[in-house]
Design a protein around this motif. Sequence first.
Motif, PDB file in Angstrom:
ATOM      1  N   SER A 185     -77.205   1.819 -35.040  1.00  0.00           N
ATOM      2  CA  SER A 185     -77.973   3.030 -35.305  1.00  0.00           C
ATOM      3  C   SER A 185     -78.546   2.961 -36.714  1.00  0.00           C
ATOM      4  O   SER A 185     -77.941   2.383 -37.622  1.00  0.00           O
ATOM      5  CB  SER A 185     -77.067   4.257 -35.203  1.00  0.00           C
ATOM      6  N   ASP A 186     -79.697   3.568 -36.890  1.00  0.00           N
ATOM      7  CA  ASP A 186     -80.354   3.589 -38.190  1.00  0.00           C
ATOM      8  C   ASP A 186     -79.684   4.616 -39.097  1.00  0.00           C
ATOM      9  O   ASP A 186     -80.261   5.648 -39.452  1.00  0.00           O
ATOM     10  CB  ASP A 186     -81.845   3.901 -38.018  1.00  0.00           C
ATOM     11  N   LEU A 187     -78.428   4.344 -39.405  1.00  0.00           N
ATOM     12  CA  LEU A 187     -77.623   5.204 -40.269  1.00  0.00           C
ATOM     13  C   LEU A 187     -76.823   4.327 -41.216  1.00  0.00           C
ATOM     14  O   LEU A 187     -76.344   3.260 -40.825  1.00  0.00           O
ATOM     15  CB  LEU A 187     -76.653   6.050 -39.432  1.00  0.00           C
ATOM     16  N   LYS A 188     -76.675   4.793 -42.442  1.00  0.00           N
ATOM     17  CA  LYS A 188     -75.878   4.042 -43.411  1.00  0.00           C
ATOM     18  C   LYS A 188     -74.405   4.225 -43.108  1.00  0.00           C
ATOM     19  O   LYS A 188     -74.031   5.261 -42.610  1.00  0.00           O
ATOM     20  CB  LYS A 188     -76.205   4.527 -44.827  1.00  0.00           C
ATOM     21  N   PRO A 189     -73.565   3.264 -43.354  1.00  0.00           N
ATOM     22  CA  PRO A 189     -73.814   1.975 -43.986  1.00  0.00           C
ATOM     23  C   PRO A 189     -74.224   0.871 -43.005  1.00  0.00           C
ATOM     24  O   PRO A 189     -74.551  -0.225 -43.423  1.00  0.00           O
ATOM     25  CB  PRO A 189     -72.476   1.640 -44.631  1.00  0.00           C
ATOM     26  N   MET A 190     -74.226   1.155 -41.697  1.00  0.00           N
ATOM     27  CA  MET A 190     -74.537   0.098 -40.722  1.00  0.00           C
ATOM     28  C   MET A 190     -75.931  -0.468 -40.941  1.00  0.00           C
ATOM     29  O   MET A 190     -76.137  -1.678 -40.877  1.00  0.00           O
ATOM     30  CB  MET A 190     -74.378   0.630 -39.296  1.00  0.00           C
ATOM     31  N   SER A 191     -76.882   0.398 -41.230  1.00  0.00           N
ATOM     32  CA  SER A 191     -78.255  -0.055 -41.424  1.00  0.00           C
ATOM     33  C   SER A 191     -78.418  -0.866 -42.705  1.00  0.00           C
ATOM     34  O   SER A 191     -79.419  -1.552 -42.879  1.00  0.00           O
ATOM     35  CB  SER A 191     -79.210   1.137 -41.428  1.00  0.00           C
ATOM     36  N   ASP A 192     -77.431  -0.795 -43.608  1.00  0.00           N
ATOM     37  CA  ASP A 192     -77.465  -1.619 -44.816  1.00  0.00           C
ATOM     38  C   ASP A 192     -76.970  -3.040 -44.537  1.00  0.00           C
ATOM     39  O   ASP A 192     -77.287  -3.960 -45.293  1.00  0.00           O
ATOM     40  CB  ASP A 192     -76.581  -1.006 -45.915  1.00  0.00           C
ATOM     41  N   ILE A 193     -76.189  -3.205 -43.505  1.00  0.00           N
ATOM     42  CA  ILE A 193     -75.612  -4.522 -43.192  1.00  0.00           C
ATOM     43  C   ILE A 193     -76.580  -5.348 -42.350  1.00  0.00           C
ATOM     44  O   ILE A 193     -76.740  -6.546 -42.562  1.00  0.00           O
ATOM     45  CB  ILE A 193     -74.261  -4.358 -42.454  1.00  0.00           C
ATOM     46  N   ILE A 194     -77.232  -4.714 -41.400  1.00  0.00           N
ATOM     47  CA  ILE A 194     -78.125  -5.393 -40.465  1.00  0.00           C
ATOM     48  C   ILE A 194     -79.553  -5.416 -41.014  1.00  0.00           C
ATOM     49  O   ILE A 194     -80.056  -4.400 -41.471  1.00  0.00           O
ATOM     50  CB  ILE A 194     -78.129  -4.688 -39.087  1.00  0.00           C
ATOM     51  N   THR A 195     -80.190  -6.565 -40.935  1.00  0.00           N
ATOM     52  CA  THR A 195     -81.607  -6.681 -41.254  1.00  0.00           C
ATOM     53  C   THR A 195     -82.354  -6.758 -39.931  1.00  0.00           C
ATOM     54  O   THR A 195     -82.155  -7.698 -39.152  1.00  0.00           O
ATOM     55  CB  THR A 195     -81.887  -7.940 -42.101  1.00  0.00           C
ATOM     56  N   HIS A 196     -83.195  -5.757 -39.685  1.00  0.00           N
ATOM     57  CA  HIS A 196     -83.905  -5.631 -38.405  1.00  0.00           C
ATOM     58  C   HIS A 196     -84.711  -6.897 -38.105  1.00  0.00           C
ATOM     59  O   HIS A 196     -85.524  -7.332 -38.903  1.00  0.00           O
ATOM     60  CB  HIS A 196     -84.826  -4.410 -38.436  1.00  0.00           C
ATOM     61  N   GLY A 197     -84.423  -7.484 -36.940  1.00  0.00           N
ATOM     62  CA  GLY A 197     -85.139  -8.674 -36.504  1.00  0.00           C
ATOM     63  C   GLY A 197     -84.587  -9.973 -37.053  1.00  0.00           C
ATOM     64  O   GLY A 197     -84.993 -11.050 -36.631  1.00  0.00           O
ATOM     65  N   ASP A 198     -83.663  -9.893 -38.002  1.00  0.00           N
ATOM     66  CA  ASP A 198     -83.091 -11.108 -38.599  1.00  0.00           C
ATOM     67  C   ASP A 198     -81.634 -11.311 -38.192  1.00  0.00           C
ATOM     68  O   ASP A 198     -81.251 -12.402 -37.779  1.00  0.00           O
ATOM     69  CB  ASP A 198     -83.206 -11.036 -40.121  1.00  0.00           C
ATOM     70  N   THR A 199     -80.815 -10.260 -38.308  1.00  0.00           N
ATOM     71  CA  THR A 199     -79.396 -10.361 -37.932  1.00  0.00           C
ATOM     72  C   THR A 199     -79.058  -9.431 -36.777  1.00  0.00           C
ATOM     73  O   THR A 199     -77.910  -9.350 -36.355  1.00  0.00           O
ATOM     74  CB  THR A 199     -78.476 -10.036 -39.132  1.00  0.00           C
ATOM     75  N   GLY A 200     -80.057  -8.732 -36.294  1.00  0.00           N
ATOM     76  CA  GLY A 200     -79.884  -7.779 -35.199  1.00  0.00           C
ATOM     77  C   GLY A 200     -81.019  -6.783 -35.234  1.00  0.00           C
ATOM     78  O   GLY A 200     -82.103  -7.085 -35.731  1.00  0.00           O
ATOM     79  N   TYR A 201     -80.752  -5.592 -34.737  1.00  0.00           N
ATOM     80  CA  TYR A 201     -81.768  -4.545 -34.730  1.00  0.00           C
ATOM     81  C   TYR A 201     -81.182  -3.241 -35.235  1.00  0.00           C
ATOM     82  O   TYR A 201     -80.044  -2.891 -34.891  1.00  0.00           O
ATOM     83  CB  TYR A 201     -82.322  -4.326 -33.322  1.00  0.00           C
ATOM     84  N   MET A 211     -80.505 -14.854 -34.296  1.00  0.00           N
ATOM     85  CA  MET A 211     -80.017 -13.719 -35.083  1.00  0.00           C
ATOM     86  C   MET A 211     -78.509 -13.810 -35.307  1.00  0.00           C
ATOM     87  O   MET A 211     -78.014 -13.466 -36.381  1.00  0.00           O
ATOM     88  CB  MET A 211     -80.402 -12.404 -34.422  1.00  0.00           C
ATOM     89  N   GLY A 212     -77.773 -14.270 -34.288  1.00  0.00           N
ATOM     90  CA  GLY A 212     -76.335 -14.426 -34.448  1.00  0.00           C
ATOM     91  C   GLY A 212     -75.987 -15.444 -35.526  1.00  0.00           C
ATOM     92  O   GLY A 212     -75.086 -15.225 -36.344  1.00  0.00           O
ATOM     93  N   LYS A 213     -76.721 -16.542 -35.556  1.00  0.00           N
ATOM     94  CA  LYS A 213     -76.491 -17.556 -36.601  1.00  0.00           C
ATOM     95  C   LYS A 213     -76.844 -17.002 -37.974  1.00  0.00           C
ATOM     96  O   LYS A 213     -76.148 -17.265 -38.952  1.00  0.00           O
ATOM     97  CB  LYS A 213     -77.300 -18.810 -36.301  1.00  0.00           C
ATOM     98  N   ASN A 214     -77.932 -16.229 -38.050  1.00  0.00           N
ATOM     99  CA  ASN A 214     -78.296 -15.605 -39.328  1.00  0.00           C
ATOM    100  C   ASN A 214     -77.203 -14.649 -39.792  1.00  0.00           C
ATOM    101  O   ASN A 214     -76.899 -14.572 -40.984  1.00  0.00           O
ATOM    102  CB  ASN A 214     -79.624 -14.854 -39.207  1.00  0.00           C
ATOM    103  N   GLY A 215     -76.619 -13.913 -38.858  1.00  0.00           N
ATOM    104  CA  GLY A 215     -75.520 -13.015 -39.198  1.00  0.00           C
ATOM    105  C   GLY A 215     -74.312 -13.780 -39.708  1.00  0.00           C
ATOM    106  O   GLY A 215     -73.645 -13.343 -40.656  1.00  0.00           O
ATOM    107  N   ASN A 216     -74.047 -14.923 -39.113  1.00  0.00           N
ATOM    108  CA  ASN A 216     -72.920 -15.742 -39.547  1.00  0.00           C
ATOM    109  C   ASN A 216     -73.141 -16.260 -40.965  1.00  0.00           C
ATOM    110  O   ASN A 216     -72.213 -16.269 -41.782  1.00  0.00           O
ATOM    111  CB  ASN A 216     -72.697 -16.903 -38.565  1.00  0.00           C
ATOM    112  N   VAL A 217     -74.359 -16.663 -41.268  1.00  0.00           N
ATOM    113  CA  VAL A 217     -74.684 -17.095 -42.636  1.00  0.00           C
ATOM    114  C   VAL A 217     -74.488 -15.939 -43.614  1.00  0.00           C
ATOM    115  O   VAL A 217     -73.908 -16.114 -44.686  1.00  0.00           O
ATOM    116  CB  VAL A 217     -76.130 -17.650 -42.705  1.00  0.00           C
ATOM    117  N   LEU A 218     -74.943 -14.747 -43.233  1.00  0.00           N
ATOM    118  CA  LEU A 218     -74.768 -13.566 -44.073  1.00  0.00           C
ATOM    119  C   LEU A 218     -73.285 -13.293 -44.307  1.00  0.00           C
ATOM    120  O   LEU A 218     -72.867 -12.992 -45.432  1.00  0.00           O
ATOM    121  CB  LEU A 218     -75.447 -12.356 -43.433  1.00  0.00           C
TER     122      LEU A 218
END
Length: 146
Positions: A73-89, A116-123
């Motif tokens: 959801s577009d709510l903090k802090p979750m929206s601070d962790i995920i980069t839209h289109g890069d590590t998820g949506y 996106m999953g690999k990008n999340g793992n790098v993050l």
Amino acid sequence: WKLIIAGDGPHKTTLQEIAKKMNDNVIFMGYVTPIEKSKLLAESNALLFPSLCEGFGLVILEAFAQNRPVLVSDLKPMSDIITHGDTGYVLDPNDESIWAEHILKLVKNPEESQRMGKNGNVLLKTKYNQEVFYEKLVKMYNDLLY
């Protein structure tokens, strides 16, 4: 496809009633152990995390550890962790159609889900590992003291 809902919450009964219409495509697991959760994440396409109120959201990092993208959801802090289109949506929590659109996008494009999953793992490894947290904490205390 299958939607697996792990954990319990105040909306479980309502969700179970809605799910009866979905031809066994929704499975309610209830409480799962940490080992079961890791296995579920490893076997999934993505983690859907439509929470409307949450702390840090450790399960996001657990999904990244399994190379899985996360829809939040577009709510903090979750929206601070995920980069839209890069590590998820990062999605409007009140728009079911946008969630459906992005879920289908990942189901139809597994290579996008993998990317996106690999990008999340790098993050996870670069920004959220324990060593980095420790270094930032020590720096914060040193900055306060000196």
